[in-house]
Design an enzyme around this catalytic site. Structure first.
Site, PDB file in Angstrom:
ATOM      1  N   ASP A  81     -83.496  19.442 -55.793  1.00 15.62           N
ATOM      2  CA  ASP A  81     -84.435  19.281 -56.908  1.00 15.62           C
ATOM      3  C   ASP A  81     -84.568  17.834 -57.430  1.00 15.62           C
ATOM      4  O   ASP A  81     -83.651  17.313 -58.064  1.00 15.62           O
ATOM      5  CB  ASP A  81     -84.033  20.188 -58.070  1.00 15.62           C
ATOM      6  CG  ASP A  81     -83.891  21.652 -57.645  1.00 15.62           C
ATOM      7  OD1 ASP A  81     -83.497  21.905 -56.480  1.00 15.62           O
ATOM      8  OD2 ASP A  81     -84.164  22.542 -58.467  1.00 15.62           O
ATOM      9  N   HIS A 126     -90.003  26.602 -62.182  1.00 12.65           N
ATOM     10  CA  HIS A 126     -90.870  25.685 -62.929  1.00 12.65           C
ATOM     11  C   HIS A 126     -92.177  25.388 -62.180  1.00 12.65           C
ATOM     12  O   HIS A 126     -92.909  24.472 -62.558  1.00 12.65           O
ATOM     13  CB  HIS A 126     -90.135  24.377 -63.214  1.00 12.65           C
ATOM     14  CG  HIS A 126     -88.947  24.555 -64.101  1.00 12.65           C
ATOM     15  ND1 HIS A 126     -89.043  25.141 -65.340  1.00 12.65           N
ATOM     16  CD2 HIS A 126     -87.643  24.260 -63.926  1.00 12.65           C
ATOM     17  CE1 HIS A 126     -87.832  25.192 -65.898  1.00 12.65           C
ATOM     18  NE2 HIS A 126     -86.970  24.671 -65.046  1.00 12.65           N
TER      19      HIS A 126
HETATM   20 FE   LIG Z   1     -84.547  22.696 -60.488  1.00 12.67          FE
HETATM   21 FE   LIG Z   2     -85.316  26.067 -60.897  1.00 17.33          FE
END
Ligand SMILES: [Fe+2]
Ligand SMILES: [Fe+2]
Length: 252
Positions: free
Chosen positions: A8, A68
């Site tokens: 991420d 998200h």
């Molecule tokens: Fe994340």
């Molecule tokens: Fe996430």
């Protein structure tokens, strides 16, 4: 096929960390395909067109998302034309796809993302059933699944459920790299979480003072990205021919 998967990427610090450490990843872990999780790239929440272009400029073949995914509404405008994979088990009318084909030379990699349901607050279909359906008559040279989930148990359960059915199961979302890269009994390569890319001393990428305040006061706060010039990058290298998985982590 050698596939590097980067965890991420969180906000501007994540982009700076890519800038700084990706050359080292290329040097230390040569790969044919680069996959990046980009669910946090837009100031921690979601992805805008300019962020997507940034990830492509780093050489990404595809970008996965997560809970998200749609935090920035702008994504609705370009998800259909982008090399973006959102969780497969969103309701069927959700824009985008949970499965993407990536070509390399004469070979074809299929990339899927699945989202866990424990401690996640999205309206999700059963991840096990969604995977069964997607894999039923799937043909590819290699299949890799990004498991985006909060709990280690649900990630391991999905890993074992997919063991022998896909080449690799790679965890994202919790932003802390786990030390359990392994080959499962039926041959699937697995890691619970590949970690994150961004500020080293934030709290999972978010500003530590704000996040601390949330814990110490119990009051709702608006989390902002950690401002920093001290970075980290987490990821994994998967070799589908050698059947090997190796996690890597770089930091200042
Ligand atoms: Fe994340
Ligand atoms: Fe996430």
């Amino acid at each position: 096929m050698r596939i590097a998967f980067i965890g991420d990427v969180y906000a501007e610090a994540g982009i700076q960390a890519l800038e700084k450490f990706l050359p080292k990843v290329r040097n230390d872990h040569p790969h044919d395909i680069l996959l990046i999780n980009g669910e946090n790239i837009a100031d921690g929440l979601g992805i805008r067109r300019k962020d997507y272009k940034t990830l492509m400029s780093f050489g990404a073949h595809a970008v996965t998302l997560g809970n998200h995914a749609f935090s920035k509404r702008e994504l609705f405008d370009f998800i259909d034309e982008a090399n973006i994979v959102r969780p497969l088990n969103y309701p069927k009318d959700t824009p985008g796809e949970g499965l993407m084909r990536v070509r390399f030379n004469e070979q074809e990699l299929v990339l899927l993302q699945i989202m866990g349901r424990i401690f996640m607050h999205d309206p999700l279909n059963n991840p096990f059933e969604a995977l069964d359906e997607a894999l039923e008559s799937l043909e590819a040279d290699a299949v890799i699944v990004d498991v985006h989930a909060e709990t280690t148990s649900e990630k391991l359960a999905l890993g074992h459920y997919l063991d022998g059915r896909v080449d690799a199961v790679v965890g994202t979302h919790t932003h802390v790299q786990t030390n359990d890269a392994m080959t499962l009994p039926k041959g699937t390569l697995y890691i619970t979480d590949i970690g994150m890319t961004g500020a080293k001393y934030g709290i999972l990428g978010a500003d530590k003072d704000t996040a601390l305040k949330k814990f110490t006061t119990g009051m709702p706060v608006r989390l902002r990205p950690q401002k920093t010039d001290i970075y980290q990058l987490g990821g994994v290298l998967i070799d589908t021919e050698k059947r090997s998985i190796e996690n890597f982590h770089y930091s200042d």
